[in-house]
Design an enzyme around this catalytic site. Structure first.
Site, mmCIF file in Angstrom:
data_model
loop_
_atom_site.group_PDB
_atom_site.id
_atom_site.type_symbol
_atom_site.label_atom_id
_atom_site.label_comp_id
_atom_site.label_asym_id
_atom_site.label_seq_id
_atom_site.Cartn_x
_atom_site.Cartn_y
_atom_site.Cartn_z
ATOM 1 N N LYS A 58 -4.920 2.259 0.143
ATOM 2 C CA LYS A 58 -4.884 2.677 1.536
ATOM 3 C C LYS A 58 -4.629 4.164 1.679
ATOM 4 O O LYS A 58 -4.006 4.602 2.644
ATOM 5 C CB LYS A 58 -3.844 1.877 2.332
ATOM 6 C CG LYS A 58 -4.197 0.403 2.496
ATOM 7 C CD LYS A 58 -5.374 0.215 3.401
ATOM 8 C CE LYS A 58 -5.623 -1.253 3.701
ATOM 9 N NZ LYS A 58 -6.773 -1.466 4.575
ATOM 10 N N ASP A 85 0.836 -1.202 0.000
ATOM 11 C CA ASP A 85 0.000 0.000 0.000
ATOM 12 C C ASP A 85 0.869 1.249 0.000
ATOM 13 O O ASP A 85 2.101 1.175 -0.098
ATOM 14 C CB ASP A 85 -0.984 -0.013 1.176
ATOM 15 C CG ASP A 85 -0.293 -0.225 2.503
ATOM 16 O OD1 ASP A 85 0.707 0.481 2.769
ATOM 17 O OD2 ASP A 85 -0.742 -1.079 3.288
#
Length: 475
Positions: A272, A250
């Protein structure tokens, strides 16, 4: 290539060391590790060597100056004195007798040189600069230390134990090679590294029984990537990053760390970013299961530590429910790594006797935290993901009893070359951030320990103590 790398078997063979000081002792200890019989020639010897003689029956000492006949029936010779003429004489006599000779720190007088050694017996790695820069060779060896854990020796012993069985099972050499490549880079190796000997033996036996390219279920590595600086990765993290088939990562994983993942691994970005997840958490959990069930080694790479605001627990719960093997590798969490690089100790006898980590995510323009507990004196508060909620954070801390002049700092992209530190107070920090836009990830630190930043900052980054027009950032 100026030298041919070879490994010489000197077990139970007679070797000569000329010299009795510190350098000679170092070479003698190395020969002892190779199980040689050692004959020392020197008019005098050090106390350390005297003690070594008492401890080891395979070392003998002749208290004489070197003579060519000392070389008789010797497998090799090492000259380790600080007398150049003696060293030259040993070299000349050994060359004449056809005996390999090493003269410490003088490659011109050597017929062989001693490399820098990484010992993972029975695995041995030798690194040499050809005598031009022994220090550089040692530095390269130290890098290899990080890539080759000590358990590789045990792995080699397992391979030796099963070698005949594997040869009998696979007639063709290519099939044997494929089998060992899978075993030595996959779950079997990780079981050995983790000390799970019976599980490793069972796994290898099962793979031999199947004797096909179909292997059991894959595995997931839940790895903490730390706060950003690649040098803060653990040895285990680096090893698993190099053997993954797929990496799921992420935004909090820095590009420098992602570059260290095995180059041919498939990369899957799951976002994210606040309110903009490329995949929701449940979908990430399902993806981990799917890939592992396909037999892949899946690296789930997370910034910081996977168990501190990383939702790692949720992911391995799902894996456990589906009976997927997994490992968890801790990482240096942002609170520890970023504070250290900012020169802000999280605890200090004079300033803070406790420390608390919280997440500062806004929900409906509020932050749901135990404010009375956070507003206790002599405590450091570390706030993850608090950039957007910093105004509410500071307001609530003041409202629940902390002084408006309590020191506070925000650190941008800590531990990386883009690190930036802004300091102020609970009263001034929101305005400081408003006037100085920051790039995530950021970390907020509140407490008297922030006062130490200007004194203890050591990392080469942008550091900006600031306040409002009415006064300094903090007293």
């Amino acid at each position: 290539m100026d030298y041919l790398p070879v490994f010489l078997n000197i077990k139970q063979r007679d070797c000569l060391v000329v010299g009795g000081g510190e350098i000679a002792v170092r070479k003698i200890r190395l020969l002892l590790r190779a199980h040689a019989r050692i004959h020392v020639v020197s008019p005098a010897i050090s106390e350390e060597l005297s003690n070594l003689l008492l401890q080891s029956p395979v070392i003998t000492h002749t208290a004489e100056s070197f003579r060519p006949d000392h070389l008789q029936d010797r497998a090799l010779a090492i000259a380790a004195t600080n007398d150049h003429e003696v060293n030259r004489a040993v070299s000349a006599a050994a060359r004449k007798a056809g005996i390999p000779v090493n003269v410490v720190d003088n490659p011109d007088l050597c017929t062989f040189i001693m490399p820098s050694i990484l010992d993972r017996s029975p695995i041995i790695v030798a690194v040499s600069s050809g005598g031009t820069s022994p220090i550089l060779a040692r530095l390269l060896r130290s890098r290899l230390e990080a890539l080759i854990p000590s358990a590789y020796g045990r792995l080699a012993e397992y391979a030796a134990r099963f070698r005949d069985k594997v040869r009998q099972r696979f007639i063709h050499q290519e099939n044997r090679r494929f089998f060992w490549e899978r075993m030595l880079q996959g779950p079997f190796a990780e079981m050995v590294f983790a000390g799970r000997d019976q599980a490793a033996q069972d796994y290898l036996s099962e793979a031999l029984e199947n004797s096909t390219d179909q292997f059991p279920t894959g595995e997931v590595y839940l790895v903490g990537a730390g706060p950003g600086d690649p040098d803060l990765l653990t040895f285990r993290a680096m090893r698993l990053m190099q053997q993954a088939d797929v990496v799921i990562y992420d935004r909090l994983v820095s590009p420098a760390i992602l570059d260290m993942v095995r180059q041919d691994a498939t990369r899957i970005y799951v976002g994210k970013v606040r309110n903009q997840h490329t995949l929701p958490q449940t979908s990430i959990n399902e993806l981990l299961v799917k890939l592992a069930q396909e037999g892949k080694h899946v690296l789930r790479l997370k910034g910081g530590d996977p168990f501190i605001f990383g939702r790692g627990g949720e992911e391995i719960e799902t894996l456990s429910q589906h009976h997927i093997p997994f490992q968890v590798v801790p990482g240096i969490t942002a609170a520890s790594g970023v504070a250290s690089y900012a020169g802000i100790p999280l605890t200090h006898r004079d300033h803070a006797q406790s420390c608390v980590f919280v997440t500062g995510h806004l929900k409906d323009n509020t932050i749901q935290l135990d404010w009375p507990a956070l507003a206790r004196p002599n405590q450091t508060i570390v706030v993850y993901m608090g950039l957007l909620g910093v105004t509410e954070l500071c307001r609530q801390l003041i409202a629940h009893g902390l002084q408006a002049t309590t020191p506070a700092a925000i650190v941008q992209q800590g531990t990386t070359p883009n690190q930036r530190v802004l300091t102020g107070t609970l009263e001034t920090l929101p305005d400081i951030i408003q006037q100085n836009p920051l790039k995530p990830p950021t970390l907020i630190i509140v407490g008297n320990v922030v006062k130490l930043h200007q004194k203890l900052a050591w990392f080469n980054s942008t550091s900006e103590p600031m306040g409002t027009s009415s006064g300094p950032g903090y007293p």
